[in-house]
Design an enzyme around this catalytic site. Structure first.
Site, PDB file in Angstrom:
ATOM      1  N   LYS A  77       0.857  -1.190   0.000  1.00  0.00           N
ATOM      2  CA  LYS A  77       0.000   0.000   0.000  1.00  0.00           C
ATOM      3  C   LYS A  77       0.895   1.242   0.000  1.00  0.00           C
ATOM      4  O   LYS A  77       2.112   1.129  -0.089  1.00  0.00           O
ATOM      5  CB  LYS A  77      -0.930  -0.033   1.218  1.00  0.00           C
ATOM      6  CG  LYS A  77      -1.677  -1.364   1.384  1.00  0.00           C
ATOM      7  CD  LYS A  77      -2.873  -1.511   0.459  1.00  0.00           C
ATOM      8  CE  LYS A  77      -3.316  -2.948   0.388  1.00  0.00           C
ATOM      9  NZ  LYS A  77      -4.718  -3.194   0.487  1.00  0.00           N
TER      10      LYS A  77
HETATM   11  C1  LIG Z   1      -5.676  -4.129   0.946  1.00  0.00           C
HETATM   12  C2  LIG Z   1      -7.059  -3.755   1.117  1.00  0.00           C
HETATM   13  C3  LIG Z   1      -7.788  -4.121   2.264  1.00  0.00           C
HETATM   14  C4  LIG Z   1      -7.232  -5.045   3.310  1.00  0.00           C
HETATM   15  O1  LIG Z   1      -6.194  -4.447   4.026  1.00  0.00           O
HETATM   16  P1  LIG Z   1      -5.405  -5.332   5.124  1.00  0.00           P
HETATM   17  O2  LIG Z   1      -4.615  -4.299   5.871  1.00  0.00           O
HETATM   18  O3  LIG Z   1      -4.556  -6.274   4.357  1.00  0.00           O
HETATM   19  O4  LIG Z   1      -6.426  -5.999   5.971  1.00  0.00           O
HETATM   20  C5  LIG Z   1      -9.080  -3.675   2.402  1.00  0.00           C
HETATM   21  N1  LIG Z   1      -9.657  -2.909   1.466  1.00  0.00           N
HETATM   22  C6  LIG Z   1      -9.002  -2.527   0.332  1.00  0.00           C
HETATM   23  C7  LIG Z   1      -9.683  -1.651  -0.651  1.00  0.00           C
HETATM   24  C8  LIG Z   1      -7.690  -2.952   0.115  1.00  0.00           C
HETATM   25  O5  LIG Z   1      -7.064  -2.601  -1.008  1.00  0.00           O
END
Ligand SMILES: *Cc1c(COP(=O)(O)O)cnc(C)c1O
Length: 386
Positions: free
Chosen positions: A186
């Site tokens: 991210k």
């Molecule tokens: C990556 C992602 C998640 C999940 O995030 P985690 O921290 O891995 O639980 C949820 N929503 C979206 C839109 C994502 O891209």
């Protein structure tokens, strides 16, 4: 053709400062429940730029789960969610026992279609759980007006929307709760991790309780050992000090990361826009800014059926791609078996999942990479069309 390059879709950017920050925590006696977590929360609030409460948690999924749990939403309730999103947006609704009600997305953003919300509202609807798709802010004016008219709460999945703003306000602060992710690829990472944000002190208090077993006093608030009680059924959804230190160190670079993503996005977009039969998912940045998580190309017309061939050619050229998201969530086996699936209800989500290719724009790219991706993409299109 230029020489082959290797360009992953995403790669965590870990500096020596990041490593040092984690090492410093390891050399300290406090590995969780400590100052790093509190500082990360305060610094994240400063980054958002508005008075709010930030609560660090173990993941965005945990954040989303707590968002609905603290609302008291459960069996018999319905929550409206986008069909085109990460499954976590919807799993959180399932985990509290409520029923997700899916709505198609709209183009050119891929965000939930606000014009279709009112048609699915019933007396059981309690909330709208939306996602700022690939970092493009949803139509919050329309969505908040509908939510207010029907007395619904709003949860914002901001997992890939760090840096996305609308009318000057950071996303995550429009609804009752916003949820962020610090998963490795991210915008910024803590290894794993998430952040719950809210402007409501009572929401913050409930989430604080639920994050750590439902215990009513932190270690710092106890004057003697064992001086606490358990007032609700909570989880252990805490973020460790190691994660928080990494997240803090990354947050210091967030503006540079965002401007690099932005520059890469527009450079790549300008090299691809002349192509026929493509639509680049984007939102006009009028009174808003995007976080540019990736550049998603929707193949249309005669290219629509060529997605997998083009992806394969890019892969052979060393270019990592992704698909956001490979299936509409209601079509995934768990949801399909539980609720049934009607493809005709989600034509846009079907198109985005079947015909789009997400190209990298992260800070790991250099300008030559952008030109290379564009050249190879054009070449792959020409070859598959021939
Ligand atoms: C990556 C992602 C998640 C999940 O995030 P985690 O921290 O891995 O639980 C949820 N929503 C979206 C839109 C994502 O891209």
């Amino acid at each position: 053709m230029t020489a082959l390059r290797t360009i992953p879709f995403g790669r965590p950017w870990i500096t020596e400062e990041d490593q040092q920050a984690v090492l410093t925590v390891l050399q300290s006696p406090v590995l969780t429940h400590g100052p790093q977590g509190q500082l990360f929360e305060a610094e994240f609030a400063r980054f958002l730029g508005e008075e709010c409460y930030c609560i660090s948690v173990s993941s965005c999924m945990a954040a989303l789960h707590l968002a609905y749990l603290q609302m008291g939403i459960g069996p018999g309730d319905e929550v409206i969610v986008p069909a085109q999103t990460h499954v976590a947006t919807v799993h959180a609704v399932e985990w509290v026992g409520a029923r997700p009600v899916f709505v198609d997305c709209q183009l050119p953003t891929g965000n939930i279609d606000a014009t279709r919300l009112e048609a699915v509202i019933t007396p059981r609807t309690k909330a709208i759980g939306l996602v700022h798709f690939l970092g493009m802010p949803c139509a919050m004016d329309e969505i908040l007006a509908i939510a207010e008219r029907h007395g619904l709460k709003v949860v914002e999945d901001c997992a890939i929307a760090v840096g996305s703003r609308l009318h000057g306000r950071h996303v995550g602060l429009f609804g009752e709760v916003g949820c962020f992710s610090f998963y490795p690829v991210k915008h910024i990472t803590a290894g794993e991790g998430g952040m719950v944000v809210t402007r409501d002190p009572q929401v913050a208090q409930r989430i604080n309780l639920l994050r750590a077993f439902g215990v009513d006093r932190t270690h710092g608030e106890r004057t003697r050992p064992g001086q606490y009680d358990v007032v609700t059924l909570g989880f252990n959804y805490r973020m460790s000090e190691l994660q928080a230190a990494l997240g803090r160190s990354q947050l210091r670079r967030v503006q540079a990361i965002l401007s690099q993503r932005r520059a890469n996005f527009f450079a790549l977009k300008s090299l691809l826009t002349a192509l026929d039969d493509i639509l680049i998912l984007d939102a006009p940045e009028v009174e808003s800014s995007n976080s540019h998580y990736c550049l998603s190309v929707l193949l249309t017309g005669k290219l629509a059926k060529k997605r997998d061939k083009i992806v394969e050619k890019l892969q052979q050229a060393g270019i990592g791609t992704s698909v956001y998201y490979p299936q509409p969530v209601p079509r995934m086996m768990y949801y399909r078996q539980k609720y049934g699936y009607r493809a005709d209800l989600f034509p846009q989500a079907e198109a985005v999942s079947a015909h789009s290719i997400a190209l990298p724009v992260g800070p790991h790219l250099i300008p030559e990479d952008i030109e290379y991706i564009a050249a190879r993409f054009r070449h792959a299109v020409k070859e598959t069309a021939a």
